[in-house]
Design an enzyme around this catalytic site. Sequence first.
Site, PDB file in Angstrom:
ATOM      1  N   GLU A   1      39.057  56.570  45.151  1.00 58.25           N
ATOM      2  CA  GLU A   1      38.681  57.207  43.878  1.00 58.25           C
ATOM      3  C   GLU A   1      37.210  57.009  43.547  1.00 58.25           C
ATOM      4  O   GLU A   1      36.696  57.562  42.584  1.00 58.25           O
ATOM      5  CB  GLU A   1      39.548  56.627  42.746  1.00 58.25           C
ATOM      6  CG  GLU A   1      41.002  57.083  42.801  1.00 58.25           C
ATOM      7  CD  GLU A   1      41.745  56.699  41.542  1.00 58.25           C
ATOM      8  OE1 GLU A   1      42.723  55.948  41.652  1.00 58.25           O
ATOM      9  OE2 GLU A   1      41.335  57.123  40.440  1.00 58.25           O
TER      10      GLU A   1
ATOM     11  N   THR B   1      46.271  23.259  41.034  1.00 59.56           N
ATOM     12  CA  THR B   1      46.767  24.553  41.523  1.00 59.56           C
ATOM     13  C   THR B   1      45.978  25.731  40.973  1.00 59.56           C
ATOM     14  O   THR B   1      46.026  26.812  41.542  1.00 59.56           O
ATOM     15  CB  THR B   1      48.248  24.733  41.133  1.00 59.56           C
ATOM     16  OG1 THR B   1      48.370  24.668  39.705  1.00 59.56           O
ATOM     17  CG2 THR B   1      49.114  23.673  41.787  1.00 59.56           C
TER      18      THR B   1
ATOM     19  N   LYS C   1      48.177  31.903  43.401  1.00 55.45           N
ATOM     20  CA  LYS C   1      49.050  31.358  42.359  1.00 55.45           C
ATOM     21  C   LYS C   1      49.544  32.544  41.539  1.00 55.45           C
ATOM     22  O   LYS C   1      48.807  33.126  40.750  1.00 55.45           O
ATOM     23  CB  LYS C   1      48.302  30.362  41.483  1.00 55.45           C
ATOM     24  CG  LYS C   1      49.183  29.664  40.449  1.00 55.45           C
ATOM     25  CD  LYS C   1      48.421  28.596  39.689  1.00 55.45           C
ATOM     26  CE  LYS C   1      49.299  27.852  38.705  1.00 55.45           C
ATOM     27  NZ  LYS C   1      48.540  26.793  37.967  1.00 55.45           N
TER      28      LYS C   1
END
Length: 360
Positions: A317, A124, A197
């Site tokens: 910005e 994962t 994740k």
Amino acid sequence: MHLLKNFAQLLTGVGFVALSTFGTMAQAQTATKPNVVILATGGTIAGAGASALNSATYAAAKVPVDKLLAGLPELANVANVRGEQVAQIASESFNNETLMVLGKRVSALVKQADVDGIVVTHGTDTLEETAYFLNLVIRTSKPIVVVGSMRPGTALSADGALNLFDAVSVAASKDAMGKGVLVTMNDEINSGRDVVKLVNIKTEAFKSQWGPLGMVVEGNNYWFRAPVKRHTAQSEFNIDEFSTLAPVEIVYGYGNVSTTATDAVGKSGIKALIHAGTGNGSVAATMVPALQAIRAQGIQVIRSSRVPAGFVLRNAEQPDDKYDWVVAHDLNPQKARILAAVALTKTSDSKELQRIFWQY
Ligand code: DGL
């Protein structure tokens, strides 16, 4: 509990079935069922712990694909499955070479008339990067589902078996075609592009800031939206047309940041630098000259953000037009790295790169 028993028995080497063709020893291949190939790469879904109480302490990438499949005979209810072991690693160790080997295999298999869908089992930690990579470079409308687990199969309330069943069920579904690469974790179906994740210690670990595409429950898919960004069959990228990925690195923005890491990475032969800025991808005043010097070497500078949700705007910005920088839009730094590496197989023009970051 019977799944855990099957799984635990298999993990102790009670014996496992080597699946060379579709189907299992228990059930003959049936022409009516879709054919799904499972490409295993390792991770926790192939992990093993010392006891059922070890849900977080375990070794990843231990169980071979044939044992995974033999421990889940229910897969035969939804598809004829067969497995291939493409790698056996913890996914934090995935690199560009592993990505290419996996991608080339997926690309070859989806061209086969006897393959209806692909499942990739994966750790994962970098699952979101692999899922996005395949979403960009595999020219197919067939379902490709990437799946992992947060607990090893030996643990109480392991999540891998149901995640894998869901992945095969979705990969065998005609209504999953044309939706890009998908990720099935914790009953949700997420886009491989959007999913990240977000939690590193729960089974509900993966989220898309724009929401899941749907859910899968008891082998039934419930869809609520479809991707709008270009992917798979509609992508301009094709893994069959390139063999390597350019080196792209990430530098992180934070208070009191120095240019030490950025200066060093700028001299390492990279083709693009992802800046994981604060807030809206902001760049510290002391960092601007360092990034301008890197851009002056012909290295692309791409502004992402360390903030997990939202997106980066051009010329907000930072004067991106003036500096000739690219913005990563809503892609986090690790996904921006994947898209930059793939895009650089086609172009090194910053305006083209920006178009690609808007579209993918
Ligand atoms: N080492 C991590 C990986 O392989 C384990 C995490 C997991 O797979 O859930 O990504």
